[in-house]
Design an enzyme around this catalytic site. Structure first.
Site, PDB file in Angstrom:
ATOM      1  N   SER A  24       0.772  -1.081  -0.093  1.00 48.32           N
ATOM      2  CA  SER A  24      -0.038  -0.149  -0.013  1.00 48.32           C
ATOM      3  C   SER A  24       0.697   1.327   0.055  1.00 48.32           C
ATOM      4  O   SER A  24       1.749   1.498  -0.860  1.00 48.32           O
ATOM      5  CB  SER A  24      -0.981  -0.123   1.305  1.00 48.32           C
ATOM      6  OG  SER A  24      -2.007   0.947   1.032  1.00 48.32           O
ATOM      7  N   ASP A 243       3.576  23.929  -1.406  1.00 43.24           N
ATOM      8  CA  ASP A 243       5.005  23.664  -1.779  1.00 43.24           C
ATOM      9  C   ASP A 243       5.551  22.469  -1.441  1.00 43.24           C
ATOM     10  O   ASP A 243       6.945  22.331  -0.903  1.00 43.24           O
ATOM     11  CB  ASP A 243       5.930  24.875  -1.338  1.00 43.24           C
ATOM     12  CG  ASP A 243       5.707  25.066   0.302  1.00 43.24           C
ATOM     13  OD1 ASP A 243       4.877  24.395   0.841  1.00 43.24           O
ATOM     14  OD2 ASP A 243       6.449  25.490   1.060  1.00 43.24           O
ATOM     15  N   HIS A 296      -7.292  -5.421  -1.689  1.00 43.21           N
ATOM     16  CA  HIS A 296      -6.074  -4.766  -1.226  1.00 43.21           C
ATOM     17  C   HIS A 296      -5.264  -5.454  -0.420  1.00 43.21           C
ATOM     18  O   HIS A 296      -4.014  -5.168  -0.211  1.00 43.21           O
ATOM     19  CB  HIS A 296      -6.495  -3.416  -0.770  1.00 43.21           C
ATOM     20  CG  HIS A 296      -5.409  -2.282  -0.340  1.00 43.21           C
ATOM     21  ND1 HIS A 296      -4.650  -1.903  -1.484  1.00 43.21           N
ATOM     22  CD2 HIS A 296      -4.521  -1.977   0.757  1.00 43.21           C
ATOM     23  CE1 HIS A 296      -3.683  -1.163  -1.065  1.00 43.21           C
ATOM     24  NE2 HIS A 296      -3.844  -0.934   0.541  1.00 43.21           N
TER      25      HIS A 296
END
Length: 321
Positions: A24, A243, A296
């Site tokens: 993951s 940023d 998953h």
């Protein structure tokens, strides 16, 4: 910084190279490792964790894809447990009238917060756990039962993983931003243009099943989850941060010489299949194992089998086809 920390540990151990396994988000870190310190890696194995590597913030793109996956899992749930449609509608009707209920752990249970337990839909035995929760949700008085409220508290692991909560969307920001509460933005668009069932009020008014949401962090959680309330200001600052540093070097990935293989799960609700395959094309030599045998949580369901498959692919024990 996770990768830099790993590098510091490798150096302290005196290891010239080592192998990595990334499940993951660990797969996201692995792709960063391949970008920043490829000479330190002998081989890398990724399971359900190939991230988008585009510059800027890809969160909006990611959630647009993932809402489709979550919609599919909701349909699978109600197909398997059609008897739950009305039970779940009754609970949401109650919450919409009450607006909210305090849980034993001090969390606030609202319609939106209850929808968030759909994060469980992407793992093994996920559908059953939600089904059992709704077997008998009310007391004879008509109020939600103590057990139901305790079950809800036990399902929201976000209260013990606060770093996950405040940084979740930022993992999609590479050399840019902001994430700007992308899941919230996509949800509003998706409810109007694609699937109204995510709007609990609409679903109740139109006699439709209420859909649960997936692995998404929304602003309301910092009001309703007790342990997140002190982090509300921090979450807003991070959501607006523009940023963020670069996480990936696509040039380096295209030159990759590290032996690597990735398991991509066909019905993964957390890491989109198509976006994963896009990234796979950007990593030179990456062998890809696509399967619908697992969701998953393949590493949890049958870790030895999945890892053996990836090792054999990376080491060319299984020939390239």
């Amino acid at each position: 910084n996770i990768v830099r920390d790993a590098e510091a540990i490798r150096q302290c151990l005196g290891q010239k190279q080592w192998s990595t396994i990334g499940q993951s988000f660990g797969g996201f870190c692995t792709v960063t490792y391949l970008s920043m310190f490829p000479s330190s890696l002998r081989e890398s194995f990724i399971m359900g964790g190939l991230p988008p590597t585009d510059k800027g913030c890809t969160a909006h793109k990611v959630y647009t894809h993932l809402f489709k996956r979550v919609e599919t899992q909701n349909k699978k749930y109600y197909s398997r447990f059609p008897q739950d449609v009305e039970k779940i509608r009754q609970v949401f009707s109650y919450l919409l009238k009450k607006r909210s209920v305090e849980t034993p752990a001090g969390n606030i249970l609202s319609a939106k917060s209850l929808q968030s337990i759909g994060i469980r839909f992407g793992s093994a035995q996920c559908l059953e756990s939600i089904h059992f929760m709704f077997e008998d949700p009310f007391e004879v008085t008509g109020e939600l039962s103590y057990k139901f409220l305790r079950d809800y508290d036990s399902l929201i692991s976000i209260d013990t993983n606060v770093i996950y909560a405040i940084l979740h969307e930022s993992i999609y920001c590479s050399e840019g931003g902001p994430s700007g509460w992308a899941a919230e933005s996509v949800r509003k668009e998706y409810e109007v243009n694609e699937c109204r069932n995510f709007d609990a009020s609409w679903a109740i008014a139109n006699d439709e099943p209420v859909f649960f949401t997936g692995e998404m962090v929304f602003p309301f959680m910092f009001d309703e989850v007790k342990q997140l309330r002190p982090l509300q200001e921090a979450s807003e600052i991070l959501a607006m941060k523009s940023d963020w540093p670069p996480l990936y070097d696509e040039g380096q990935l295209l030159r990759n010489e590290v032996r690597a293989a990735a398991a991509v799960y066909f019905e993964d609700m957390y890491v989109d299949l198509n976006l994963s395959l896009e990234t796979a094309q950007k990593i030179k030599g990456l062998r890809v194992y696509v399967t619908n045998e697992y969701l998953h949580s393949g590493i949890r369901e049958n870790g030895p089998k999945v890892l053996e498959k990836l090792m054999n692919m990376a080491r060319n024990v299984e020939p390239i086809r």
